[in-house]
Design a protein around this motif. Structure first.
Motif, PDB file in Angstrom:
ATOM      1  N   ALA A  16      52.740  19.592  90.606  1.00  0.00           N
ATOM      2  CA  ALA A  16      51.949  20.821  90.606  1.00  0.00           C
ATOM      3  C   ALA A  16      52.707  21.929  91.332  1.00  0.00           C
ATOM      4  N   PRO A  27      49.450  26.093  84.742  1.00  0.00           N
ATOM      5  CA  PRO A  27      48.291  25.922  85.613  1.00  0.00           C
ATOM      6  C   PRO A  27      48.615  24.979  86.765  1.00  0.00           C
ATOM      7  N   ARG A  29      47.684  21.895  88.854  1.00  0.00           N
ATOM      8  CA  ARG A  29      46.934  20.721  88.383  1.00  0.00           C
ATOM      9  C   ARG A  29      46.564  19.834  89.556  1.00  0.00           C
ATOM     10  N   ASN A 482      46.964  27.527  77.664  1.00  0.00           N
ATOM     11  CA  ASN A 482      46.533  26.748  78.816  1.00  0.00           C
ATOM     12  C   ASN A 482      45.686  27.669  79.697  1.00  0.00           C
ATOM     13  N   ASP A 543      42.992  14.968  85.459  1.00  0.00           N
ATOM     14  CA  ASP A 543      43.447  16.213  84.848  1.00  0.00           C
ATOM     15  C   ASP A 543      42.473  17.344  85.167  1.00  0.00           C
ATOM     16  N   GLN A 545      42.972  21.185  85.536  1.00  0.00           N
ATOM     17  CA  GLN A 545      43.923  22.296  85.440  1.00  0.00           C
ATOM     18  C   GLN A 545      43.208  23.575  85.834  1.00  0.00           C
TER      19      GLN A 545
END
Ligand code: DON
Length: 560
Positions: A16, A27, A29, A482, A543, A545
């Motif tokens: 991340a 993004p 995460r 995204n 997950d 995001q």
């Protein structure tokens, strides 16, 4: 399983962090839980609560109080808002803690002897509706909280008493807002040190607010509505010509409403019913564009833009005519969302821009609000938008209590037909009545697919809120962006009246402008940024995001 996830977490966070250099497109995460808001400090408060085993609602309460300290332009205890909760079980509720008009309010209270609208609905003590935030947080905790109330308020107490490093963005906004505070010496002293402005990085403490939060921590919402804090509010109202009385405070009630649920390309869209106009307008607009393949038409193409702008006009015309507090006036919710009606609206969209004055309603709305999104380890989700209305609300701080009052009364049609702060023309249904809630545009929203949580989103921005949510949702669902790109991409806005498209810097190429003008569209002269949409996208645990809107420099996410 949880142990395994814990083991993998550090690996994931390294991943991340790698994404941080391109925060615009990648993004952040997280694995288990995530919090995103206009204040990185407040998001961390929420993440700490989740790490202690709190639910998304526990975190939402803690973030709500923390934002009242770290993001005073909109975070509040003197305002109100909406919270949509979706539990992992699928149970949903829309908590309405919107301000209400005081008992002494009247339809013409803001009209001066010359028949003209005064500025009293915007500035000072008379602008304030009875605040709902503290009651809203208490009700959310009563229904869905796991941790102790006092542990949720405590981080805000610490931030107010010990202080925090003044972020550059806040230092600048306090300096820029000096004129808002200057008429109110208590507020001017608290936020501008009476003219010796705070610099970025200085420690910012708010002792009066700290004591108020301590009382709320120790005695619950009762302190705010019936206790010492209520006493301070009433005393200040009497001294400064405000209208809120002890009876107003004691009579304040949170309303638990059933969220509106609509469909869009296989997603269930769970959103805010009246007294917000946001959910109805959002579902109408999604309904109008669903029959067209926006993905193929392309993002920011004249085809997509035309269709979306025309949908916005039609939805906002209905807003002006039909919407108000359903506890006081009848709102034809079913008719406005009927598939037949929406398909008629779609059919009325041609290749040409329809001039706003020809849009007939059925049968014939910066960063001054704030939104935060939370998902916890179990998949419970909270979408909260709350506000003081204008930036720093009415500008006045309750003496001795350290918090700003809202100017939400301006969301009523103070003079039906005359535009409000946001240039919105509104009708009779939204006229002022005692205990009535002013019509809102706040649109906290949650998306699910096949019964599974997919997205949590919302935004500030007055009427632009609805269109920000509309575009962010379409950016993901139709254009495959995204979540970070979806919230960062330039936006545009049309609210029926004025009949012009508002646009954001870098959002409007010369070709696109030409193509739209050829269809008859008019653009505002200058670009302006709009909204601050903090969203989370999830495909399930492992997950989370996060979309951190880069428009507000203090924003940030936190989680595990
Ligand atoms: O409830 C509403 O629609 C307004 N009071 C929201 C105000 C707002 O978003 C201001 N932010 N720019």
């Amino acid at each position: 399983m949880r142990q395994l996830l814990w083991f993998l977490a550090p690996v994931w966070s390294t991943f991340a962090l790698a994404g941080l250099t391109e925060a615009q497109v990648h993004p952040q995460r997280y694995f288990y839980d995530a919090v995103v808001s206009d204040s990185a400090i407040a998001s961390q408060v929420g993440a700490d609560i989740l790490a202690k085993g709190g639910t998304a609602v526990d975190a939402a309460v803690a973030v709500g109080f923390a934002l009242a300290v770290t993001h005073p332009a909109a975070g509040n205890i003197g305002g109100g808002g909406f919270m949509i909760v979706r539990r992992r079980s699928g149970e949903t509720v829309a908590l309405d803690f919107r301000e209400i008009a005081p008992l002494s309010a009247s339809k013409t209270m803001y009209i001066g002897p010359d028949g003209k609208l005064t500025r009293d609905s915007l500035v000072g003590y008379r602008a304030a509706g009875v605040p709902g935030t503290v009651a809203g947080m208490a009700e959310a905790h009563r229904r869905f909280g796991k941790l102790r109330w006092r542990d949720l308020v405590e981080p805000a107490v610490q931030l107010a008493n010990r202080g925090f490093k003044m972020p550059r963005g806040l230092a600048e906004s306090l300096r820029d807002s000096a004129d808002v505070f200057r008429p109110f010496p208590v507020a001017y002293a608290q936020f501008c040190r009476s003219g010796r402005f705070y610099a970025a990085g200085e420690n910012f403490t708010q002792p009066d607010l700290g004591r108020t939060l301590e009382r709320i921590r120790d005695h619950g919402a009762k302190d705010f509505y019936e206790g010492e804090t209520a006493g301070l509010i009433v005393k200040d109202m009497v001294a400064k010509g405000g209208q809120i009385t002890a009876a107003d405070l004691k009579g304040y009630r949170v309303v638990a409403r059933a969220p509106l649920v609509g469909k869009y390309r296989g997603y269930d869209v769970i959103t805010m019913p009246p007294p917000s106009s946001g959910g109805i307008a959002l579902l109408q607009m999604l309904g109008m564009v669903e029959g067209d393949d926006l993905g193929t038409l392309g993002w920011n193409s004249s085809g997509t833009l035309h269709l979306m702008v025309e949908s916005m006009k039609r939805a906002f015309a209905d807003r002006a005519e039909h919407l108000g507090d359903t506890d006081f006036v009848s709102v034809p919710v079913t008719q406005l969302l009927a598939p037949d009606y929406i398909s008629r609206l779609r059919k009325s969209i041609t290749d040409r821009a329809l001039p706003a004055k020809e849009v007939k309603p059925w049968g014939k709305e910066s960063e001054q609000t704030t939104h935060y999104s939370i998902i916890d380890i179990d998949g419970n989700a909270v979408s909260t938008t709350y506000t003081l209305n204008g930036s720093f609300g009415a500008g006045a701080v309750v003496e001795g209590a350290g918090f700003l009052l809202n100017n939400e009364m301006d969301d009523f049609a103070a003079q039906p037909g005359t535009p409000n702060l946001f240039g919105l023309i509104q009708g009779e249904k939204n006229s002022i009545q005692p205990r009535k809630r002013p019509l809102s545009s706040m649109t906290p929203t949650i998306l699910t697919k096949d019964g599974k949580l997919a997205m949590v989103l919302g935004s500030p921005g007055g009427p632009t809120i609805i269109n920000t949510v509309f575009q962010t949702l379409i950016n993901v669902v139709d254009h495959g962006m995204n979540i970070q790109r979806a919230v960062a991409s330039p936006r545009f806005h049309h609210q029926w009246m004025p009949d012009a498209i508002r646009w954001e810097p870098y959002g409007l190429g010369a070709d696109l402008r030409k193509a739209m003008e050829a269809k008859g569209h008019v653009f505002e002269e200058r670009a302006r940024t709009m909204g601050s949409c903090h969203a989370i996208w999830t495909t399930g645990q492992g997950d989370r995001q996060v979309g951190v809107d880069p428009r507000i420099s203090t924003s940030g996410a936190a989680g595990r």
